[in-house]
Write a protein that holds these residues in place. Structure first.
Motif, mmCIF file in Angstrom:
data_model
loop_
_atom_site.group_PDB
_atom_site.id
_atom_site.type_symbol
_atom_site.label_atom_id
_atom_site.label_comp_id
_atom_site.label_asym_id
_atom_site.label_seq_id
_atom_site.Cartn_x
_atom_site.Cartn_y
_atom_site.Cartn_z
ATOM 1 N N ILE A 123 -9.310 35.483 44.055
ATOM 2 C CA ILE A 123 -10.233 34.466 44.548
ATOM 3 C C ILE A 123 -11.582 35.152 44.710
ATOM 4 N N THR A 124 -12.665 34.454 44.386
ATOM 5 C CA THR A 124 -13.976 35.080 44.519
ATOM 6 C C THR A 124 -14.390 35.092 45.996
ATOM 7 N N LEU A 125 -15.254 36.018 46.312
ATOM 8 C CA LEU A 125 -15.684 36.193 47.699
ATOM 9 C C LEU A 125 -16.310 34.922 48.265
ATOM 10 N N GLY A 126 -17.176 34.289 47.507
ATOM 11 C CA GLY A 126 -17.812 33.049 47.982
ATOM 12 C C GLY A 126 -16.795 31.952 48.251
ATOM 13 N N LYS A 127 -15.854 31.777 47.340
ATOM 14 C CA LYS A 127 -14.819 30.760 47.521
ATOM 15 C C LYS A 127 -13.899 31.122 48.678
ATOM 16 N N PHE A 128 -13.656 32.411 48.841
ATOM 17 C CA PHE A 128 -12.797 32.856 49.934
ATOM 18 C C PHE A 128 -13.375 32.445 51.288
ATOM 19 N N LEU A 129 -14.669 32.680 51.484
ATOM 20 C CA LEU A 129 -15.294 32.343 52.770
ATOM 21 C C LEU A 129 -15.179 30.855 53.065
ATOM 22 N N LYS A 130 -15.296 30.025 52.037
ATOM 23 C CA LYS A 130 -15.106 28.582 52.231
ATOM 24 C C LYS A 130 -13.634 28.263 52.487
ATOM 25 N N TYR A 131 -12.742 28.920 51.769
ATOM 26 C CA TYR A 131 -11.295 28.676 51.880
ATOM 27 C C TYR A 131 -10.781 28.916 53.300
ATOM 28 N N VAL A 132 -11.302 29.947 53.951
ATOM 29 C CA VAL A 132 -10.852 30.259 55.319
ATOM 30 C C VAL A 132 -11.724 29.580 56.378
ATOM 31 N N ASN A 133 -12.617 28.707 55.937
ATOM 32 C CA ASN A 133 -13.519 27.966 56.831
ATOM 33 C C ASN A 133 -14.436 28.869 57.648
ATOM 34 N N ALA A 134 -14.795 30.025 57.074
ATOM 35 C CA ALA A 134 -15.737 30.924 57.740
ATOM 36 C C ALA A 134 -17.165 30.405 57.596
ATOM 37 N N ASP B 133 -19.514 26.738 56.006
ATOM 38 C CA ASP B 133 -19.381 25.314 55.698
ATOM 39 C C ASP B 133 -19.630 24.966 54.237
ATOM 40 N N SER B 134 -20.341 25.839 53.516
ATOM 41 C CA SER B 134 -20.691 25.502 52.137
ATOM 42 C C SER B 134 -20.885 26.760 51.307
ATOM 43 N N GLY B 135 -20.920 26.545 50.000
ATOM 44 C CA GLY B 135 -21.183 27.648 49.091
ATOM 45 C C GLY B 135 -22.572 28.223 49.284
ATOM 46 N N ALA B 136 -23.519 27.375 49.651
ATOM 47 C CA ALA B 136 -24.891 27.844 49.876
ATOM 48 C C ALA B 136 -24.938 28.813 51.061
ATOM 49 N N ILE B 137 -24.222 28.494 52.106
ATOM 50 C CA ILE B 137 -24.184 29.377 53.272
ATOM 51 C C ILE B 137 -23.432 30.663 52.923
ATOM 52 N N ALA B 138 -22.357 30.531 52.149
ATOM 53 C CA ALA B 138 -21.622 31.723 51.710
ATOM 54 C C ALA B 138 -22.550 32.662 50.959
ATOM 55 N N LYS B 139 -23.351 32.110 50.070
ATOM 56 C CA LYS B 139 -24.294 32.923 49.283
ATOM 57 C C LYS B 139 -25.252 33.667 50.208
ATOM 58 N N ILE B 140 -25.764 32.990 51.203
ATOM 59 C CA ILE B 140 -26.733 33.600 52.124
ATOM 60 C C ILE B 140 -26.103 34.748 52.914
ATOM 61 N N VAL B 141 -24.933 34.509 53.513
ATOM 62 C CA VAL B 141 -24.340 35.559 54.343
ATOM 63 C C VAL B 141 -23.904 36.755 53.503
ATOM 64 N N GLY C 90 -19.406 36.633 43.544
ATOM 65 C CA GLY C 90 -18.393 36.508 42.522
ATOM 66 C C GLY C 90 -17.378 37.646 42.529
ATOM 67 N N LYS C 91 -17.470 38.528 43.523
ATOM 68 C CA LYS C 91 -16.523 39.645 43.650
ATOM 69 C C LYS C 91 -15.101 39.094 43.690
ATOM 70 N N LYS C 92 -14.239 39.625 42.831
ATOM 71 C CA LYS C 92 -12.858 39.161 42.773
ATOM 72 C C LYS C 92 -12.025 39.873 43.837
ATOM 73 N N LEU C 93 -11.417 39.083 44.686
ATOM 74 C CA LEU C 93 -10.553 39.603 45.731
ATOM 75 C C LEU C 93 -9.112 39.419 45.296
ATOM 76 N N ARG C 94 -8.337 40.475 45.449
ATOM 77 C CA ARG C 94 -6.936 40.458 45.040
ATOM 78 C C ARG C 94 -6.041 40.866 46.204
ATOM 79 N N HIS C 95 -4.738 40.765 45.973
ATOM 80 C CA HIS C 95 -3.740 41.138 46.970
ATOM 81 C C HIS C 95 -4.065 42.514 47.569
#
Length: 71
Positions: free
Chosen positions: A11-22, A24-32, A49-54
């Protein structure tokens, strides 16, 4: 540490932050991420876009997450 289970190879880092509800949006993920507020395996990573794995560890806003594969 919170375990986060994914059912894909990665899972990519940006999507991960949204997935765990850290965030609210992809735009905020990009900023942090670009501001260096997210650690991957205890190092700042500014690639949303960093790929996070097991086994990867993500730290953000005082919370540590560990990526696990659903088996």
């Amino acid at each position: 540490m919170r375990e986060v289970f994914i059912d894909t190879e990665y899972i990519t880092l940006g999507k991960f932050l949204k997935y765990v509800n850290a965030v609210d949006s992809g735009a905020i993920a990009k900023i942090v991420i670009l501001d260096g507020l997210v650690l991957v395996n205890d190092e700042v990573d500014t690639r949303r876009g960093k790929k996070l794995r097991h086994g990867d560890k993500v730290s953000f806003d005082g919370i540590d997450y560990i990526i696990k594969n659903e088996d």
